[in-house]
Write an enzyme that holds these catalytic residues in place. Sequence first.
Site, PDB file in Angstrom:
ATOM      1  N   HIS A  45       0.945  -1.222  -0.292  1.00 18.18           N
ATOM      2  CA  HIS A  45      -0.160   0.491  -0.419  1.00 18.18           C
ATOM      3  C   HIS A  45       0.995   1.503   0.066  1.00 18.18           C
ATOM      4  O   HIS A  45       0.240   2.069  -0.807  1.00 18.18           O
ATOM      5  CB  HIS A  45      -1.146  -0.034   1.260  1.00 18.18           C
ATOM      6  CG  HIS A  45      -1.799  -1.206   1.106  1.00 18.18           C
ATOM      7  ND1 HIS A  45      -2.148  -1.939   2.191  1.00 18.18           N
ATOM      8  CD2 HIS A  45      -2.650  -1.105   1.082  1.00 18.18           C
ATOM      9  CE1 HIS A  45      -3.127  -2.959   1.663  1.00 18.18           C
ATOM     10  NE2 HIS A  45      -3.528  -2.378   1.032  1.00 18.18           N
ATOM     11  N   LEU A 193       3.296  -9.079  -1.325  1.00 17.05           N
ATOM     12  CA  LEU A 193       2.470  -8.599   0.273  1.00 17.05           C
ATOM     13  C   LEU A 193       0.832  -8.506  -0.395  1.00 17.05           C
ATOM     14  O   LEU A 193       0.730  -8.109  -0.910  1.00 17.05           O
ATOM     15  CB  LEU A 193       3.080  -7.268   0.525  1.00 17.05           C
ATOM     16  CG  LEU A 193       4.198  -7.062   0.630  1.00 17.05           C
ATOM     17  CD1 LEU A 193       5.693  -5.797   1.128  1.00 17.05           C
ATOM     18  CD2 LEU A 193       5.548  -8.220   2.147  1.00 17.05           C
TER      19      LEU A 193
END
Length: 289
Positions: A45, A193
């Site tokens: 992110h 991830l």
Amino acid sequence: MFKNFDVIIVKNQREILEAIETAKIEKPEAIIGFVPTMGALHEGHMSLIETAKSQSDIVVCSIFVNPTQFNNPDDLKTYPRTIDADRKLLEEKGCDILLLPDVKDVYPNGEQPYSIDLDGIDKSMEGAFRPGHFKGVCMVVERFFEMVQPDIAFFGKKDFQQLAVIRKMTAVRNLPIEIIGVPIKRAENGLALSSRNALLTEKEREDASFISRALKSGLDFSKTNTNAASIAQHIEAQFKGTAMEVEYVAIIDNDTLEPVEEVSANSTVCTVVYYGKVRLLDNMQFADA
Ligand code: PAF
């Protein structure tokens, strides 16, 4: 609306538009970059936020665990929620505005009927294994686009099909928003991830790095055999005897998302693997073989 650290936190459409208007007083032509998330933020992110910062003047991030895209109630219940840590990370990365709505801020009239024709790109892979998932994703992203009115929106390439679906939805609805795909971030051991990695133990995260090695070995295999079925078989076979269970290995055309018979530089292998109850996605492009 209140200010916490340096990130302005807003809850609903009125507050977000007010915050953007205020920020635009100094620079009326400011480009608004938007990063929608479901929280449990990680380096993947952060790379979306960094990319958004490099391409926009005001960066808005939303955190909302959207109930309409979960077809499995347990998955919704156990989805990791780490809002305090998320806020700090956004603050560190210099995100300007955090949109943190409740369900009623996003769906003020409850869940309304929603439909969109995406030319079938939402039907395979995630669409087939998670019925209704992309309807929920489109519903919430379209609603967020209405709330935030961004110029550019950023999505991770880990969710390969989601990125294609959102590009298509934006085109079908004729929205003046540029969609940018941001490359997958991997842990040092190769594991893509994902917020769901937080549901694995350290040892399981180490084991799960096998997924990226299996895909990479598929890419290597394609150098001598370009038949998609053989490559998929080669990848699946590697999981035998591991604690992981393959849900699918799909080798598709990057543009149509249709399965291919022979791989080319325009093909991608997408997979979903279960480690216990945790559902892990990954993909790799044959152009990188
Ligand atoms: O990728 C996600 O985290 C979600 O699907 C999204 C795009 C934020 C919509 O809820």
